[in-house]
Design a protein around this motif. Structure first.
Motif, PDB file in Angstrom:
ATOM      1  N   GLN A  82      31.360  46.209  46.552  1.00 59.50           N
ATOM      2  CA  GLN A  82      32.266  46.181  45.554  1.00 59.50           C
ATOM      3  C   GLN A  82      32.607  45.969  44.698  1.00 59.50           C
ATOM      4  O   GLN A  82      32.703  44.397  44.589  1.00 59.50           O
ATOM      5  CB  GLN A  82      33.940  46.789  46.541  1.00 59.50           C
ATOM      6  N   ALA A  83      33.071  46.188  43.539  1.00 60.12           N
ATOM      7  CA  ALA A  83      33.221  45.544  42.520  1.00 60.12           C
ATOM      8  C   ALA A  83      34.953  44.305  42.982  1.00 60.12           C
ATOM      9  O   ALA A  83      35.491  45.179  43.566  1.00 60.12           O
ATOM     10  CB  ALA A  83      33.616  45.901  41.099  1.00 60.12           C
ATOM     11  N   PRO A  84      34.494  43.326  42.887  1.00 63.03           N
ATOM     12  CA  PRO A  84      35.128  42.440  42.936  1.00 63.03           C
ATOM     13  C   PRO A  84      37.459  42.125  42.170  1.00 63.03           C
ATOM     14  O   PRO A  84      38.563  42.361  42.960  1.00 63.03           O
ATOM     15  CB  PRO A  84      35.527  40.911  42.152  1.00 63.03           C
ATOM     16  N   LYS A 100      43.529  53.663  35.994  1.00 65.01           N
ATOM     17  CA  LYS A 100      44.373  53.009  36.260  1.00 65.01           C
ATOM     18  C   LYS A 100      44.902  53.223  37.543  1.00 65.01           C
ATOM     19  O   LYS A 100      44.422  52.173  38.722  1.00 65.01           O
ATOM     20  CB  LYS A 100      46.007  52.651  35.498  1.00 65.01           C
ATOM     21  N   LYS A 101      45.918  54.088  37.859  1.00 63.39           N
ATOM     22  CA  LYS A 101      45.866  54.168  39.603  1.00 63.39           C
ATOM     23  C   LYS A 101      45.500  54.467  40.859  1.00 63.39           C
ATOM     24  O   LYS A 101      45.917  54.378  41.764  1.00 63.39           O
ATOM     25  CB  LYS A 101      47.993  55.403  39.369  1.00 63.39           C
ATOM     26  N   PRO A 157      41.657  44.824  41.704  1.00 66.01           N
ATOM     27  CA  PRO A 157      42.307  44.308  39.770  1.00 66.01           C
ATOM     28  C   PRO A 157      42.000  45.018  39.372  1.00 66.01           C
ATOM     29  O   PRO A 157      40.927  44.476  39.409  1.00 66.01           O
ATOM     30  CB  PRO A 157      43.056  43.018  40.688  1.00 66.01           C
ATOM     31  N   LEU A 158      42.906  45.101  38.140  1.00 65.54           N
ATOM     32  CA  LEU A 158      42.562  45.518  36.295  1.00 65.54           C
ATOM     33  C   LEU A 158      43.383  44.034  35.451  1.00 65.54           C
ATOM     34  O   LEU A 158      44.129  44.388  36.150  1.00 65.54           O
ATOM     35  CB  LEU A 158      42.917  46.548  36.629  1.00 65.54           C
ATOM     36  N   GLN A 176      43.348  34.174  34.097  1.00 69.79           N
ATOM     37  CA  GLN A 176      44.423  33.187  34.800  1.00 69.79           C
ATOM     38  C   GLN A 176      44.962  34.965  35.600  1.00 69.79           C
ATOM     39  O   GLN A 176      45.612  34.383  36.337  1.00 69.79           O
ATOM     40  CB  GLN A 176      45.406  33.197  33.514  1.00 69.79           C
ATOM     41  N   GLU A 177      44.769  35.738  35.333  1.00 68.39           N
ATOM     42  CA  GLU A 177      45.723  36.867  36.391  1.00 68.39           C
ATOM     43  C   GLU A 177      45.308  37.444  37.342  1.00 68.39           C
ATOM     44  O   GLU A 177      45.941  37.860  38.461  1.00 68.39           O
ATOM     45  CB  GLU A 177      45.221  38.053  35.430  1.00 68.39           C
ATOM     46  N   LEU A 178      44.185  36.128  37.604  1.00 70.71           N
ATOM     47  CA  LEU A 178      43.536  37.164  39.482  1.00 70.71           C
ATOM     48  C   LEU A 178      43.278  35.102  39.818  1.00 70.71           C
ATOM     49  O   LEU A 178      42.268  34.845  39.287  1.00 70.71           O
ATOM     50  CB  LEU A 178      43.077  37.636  39.222  1.00 70.71           C
ATOM     51  N   LYS A 179      42.941  34.940  41.097  1.00 71.94           N
ATOM     52  CA  LYS A 179      42.424  33.960  41.377  1.00 71.94           C
ATOM     53  C   LYS A 179      41.330  34.721  42.311  1.00 71.94           C
ATOM     54  O   LYS A 179      41.142  34.813  43.244  1.00 71.94           O
ATOM     55  CB  LYS A 179      42.787  32.950  42.778  1.00 71.94           C
TER      56      LYS A 179
END
Lengths: 403, 403
Positions: free
Chosen positions: A330-332, A351-352, A357-358, A363-366
């Motif tokens: 799966q794409a991370p 989206k839903k 995570p989109l 910076q929005e995700l580690k």
């Protein structure tokens, strides 16, 4: 609403994907075109001539509605891994089709080829290993192995570059159990479908060399390139004073080879089979990147393979950094680089139901893959002046491009 | 025949050692002057403005008879280790004296100071650790510790830079049980003994900055520098188009910090106490080397300490690479950088009694310290064009300079 995915690099000189938006739309009758685009470095192991943000703008101007990033960890890899990364990314976006250019130009032989390949997989694998053991490079060895199972002749010749990549997409779709429907359009070797353009560009590579050397758009480039491409090239040159080319990175690569031990070089992705010794032996003799490549190249260490290794050396990407991604299911995350109004609406719709995570900036995700992405961006921008670097890097830390 | 050793760096702007050949000769009444010279990077953690071969020529022109290399592993270290390396190197050359410049200008207080230090060593050590624990830098903490045992006042003030270095030479001589006799001549703070020159050079640093910025010898530099120095500077600039200065290395340091992980940075010599985090936090903000240093500097991370760390980062020198050398009891080899006829004769005389290999280029011996030396040379030359690099590197692979 039907969505069609494209897998693009968008380097003005190196591939024709840029020209197949319209044809792919026609072929699939899709309402929305989504491109997954390589980030700073390309599959053949080269820095993209202009950065991913400027290439995103170019793609949007060319009729793509939504551009997402193919993570660095997948973008500079052999065909199967590149394809897996691209299909994983498009799967999250719920596309109905993937349309790719191929020399074959007809999807049927790819699908039949895949079934055939499944039946003769052990033959294929045996032959592949035999050829590799005899010192052939991976592309050469797989060509021979495809020949053995009769997939290198006839309708689908898996000796041809776009067929190979296309077959990898089909394999990835099947192996991941995806419902995406593959489609293909005919692509000539130079990658341009417009016969007139194709004729004018006797050699895209020679024009590329010429303009990079001159740092200006030459007469032949004006004749050969679409006007938007020229605009994007000019804009980037005005902003940065550079077009990215391996030669800009030569002293950095030299320093890295000269100061790393054999043991340290061996940890870098792509430094295999004693290449660390060859790198150290030749580094002193080379006077530029091209001469170094010529000194390094052998039957086994192909040009592409060496260039990919240099990308990993420059970005300090180790074998350990990448090994966990080769079997990913799966794409991370899904990272939007840019979109138009239609792309935005599409994102709102799906989206839903997304499973990952989109995001639109790093910076929005580690995530360790975003750490690699940032290293690639920093390394890619290194030849620019400090102020230009700061300015361009901001694009990585702010939202998507919206037109 | 009496030989006197000098410990020099020979950077035209940074120290006055260059001016003390004559005075040292007079002081010791020696027949032959032998200099052990730092190689590419200096004790304060800076690239030497011109390379070690051109500095060797300058030393020979200034009256030194024989120049040997202070290995990189010792040259960019805190005073005690720098001193140990220098004394070990001079010991192999059987010198009778070591003459250094100091603010004190009289050897007696150094010798008495050493005895005193021996008696109060545990006090000193306790106080040193206490101060270090409270966050002081090593120079500040040792100054405090010397104060506690009354060695930072009176005739020998171990708060003054040349006294500190001199005391380290005396300590090294005593601790190694060497028969070398230490001597000292008075040295003012700016390092110049000629009052006239001293007056003219209100600030050597400002002239250095000025000429590096302009890449030419300015009027004030003509007034302030000896004519031979100016010639060597000009020759090097004509040859390479560069004088070495940290700013030239800034993009390389940026790339290294941006692409190494915290864990990898931590392995580099000098990256201590969480400095890896500070490096990563500030790299993006800095627009040049100087602004980066300003962002990094704290009470604990002094300018010198940070610069030494940057030398090790640039050359990829790890803590592990260096840990084996801090307790060395014998120089691993003696490398001649240059000599005149007198130096040659001296070498002929002592050669048969030498305990370690005598070499003049790095190809004559396999030793890990020479691997470090070559990395330092390669990293030092990296800002030059490829052809200039090749040309200069040849000096490392061929015999000594003979005048």
């Amino acid at each position: 609403m039907k969505a069609c995915g494209l897998i693009v690099e968008y380097n003005p000189f190196h591939n024709g994907h840029v020209y197949h938006v319209e044809q792919s739309k026609e072929k699939t009758n899709a309402d929305i075109m989504i491109a997954v685009m390589s980030s700073s470095f390309l599959q053949r192991g080269e820095p993209a001539i202009i950065d991913k943000f400027h290439r995103t703008k170019a793609a949007l101007n060319r009729g793509v509605d939504l551009v997402v990033e193919l993570p660095f960890a997948f973008a500079v890899q052999y065909a199967d891994l590149f394809a897996r990364g691209a299909i994983l990314t498009l799967s999250e976006l719920n596309v109905d089709y993937v349309c790719f250019g191929s020399e074959a130009g007809n999807i049927q032989p790819f699908l039949e080829g895949y079934d055939h390949y499944q039946n003769y997989k052990s033959h294929f694998t045996d032959e592949l290993h035999k050829q590799l053991d005899q010192g052939l490079s991976f592309p050469q060895a797989s060509k021979k192995a495809y020949q053995t199972i009769d997939l290198a002749t006839g309708e689908i010749d898996l000796g041809q570059p776009n067929n190979i990549l296309g077959f990898s997409y089909v394999k990835a779709i099947k192996e991941l159990g995806s419902t995406i429907q593959p489609e293909t359009i005919k692509r000539t070797k130079s990658g341009y479908h417009d016969e007139k353009i194709e004729h004018e560009i006797a050699s895209a590579t020679s024009i590329r060399k010429e303009i990079i050397k001159d740092r200006s758009i030459t007469d032949s480039a004006y004749k050969a390139l679409p006007v938007e491409t020229i605009e994007h090239l000019k804009e980037y040159l005005n902003l940065t004073s550079n077009w990215h080319d391996w030669e800009l990175y030569f002293p950095y690569l030299q320093l890295l080879v000269q100061t790393k031990s054999h043991q340290e070089l061996r940890q870098i992705q792509g430094v295999i089979e004693g290449l660390e010794y060859r790198l150290k032996q030749t580094v002193q003799e080379a006077t530029d990147f091209h001469s170094w490549m010529t000194l390094l190249k052998t039957k086994r260490y192909t040009w592409t393979r060496l260039q990919r290794m240099f990308v990993h050396l420059l970005t300090n990407t180790t074998k350990e950094d990448l090994e966990k991604y080769s079997e990913m299911k799966q794409a991370p995350y899904t990272r939007i680089l840019g979109m138009n109004q239609k792309g935005r609406e599409y994102i709102q719709t799906i989206k839903k139901d997304m499973n990952v995570p989109l995001i639109s900036n790093i910076q929005e995700l580690k995530h360790p893959m975003l750490v690699l992405e940032e290293k690639a961006t920093d390394a890619y921008y290194i030849p620019h002046s400090p102020k230009v670097k700061q300015q361009l890097k901001k694009q990585e830390l702010t939202g998507p491009i919206i037109i």
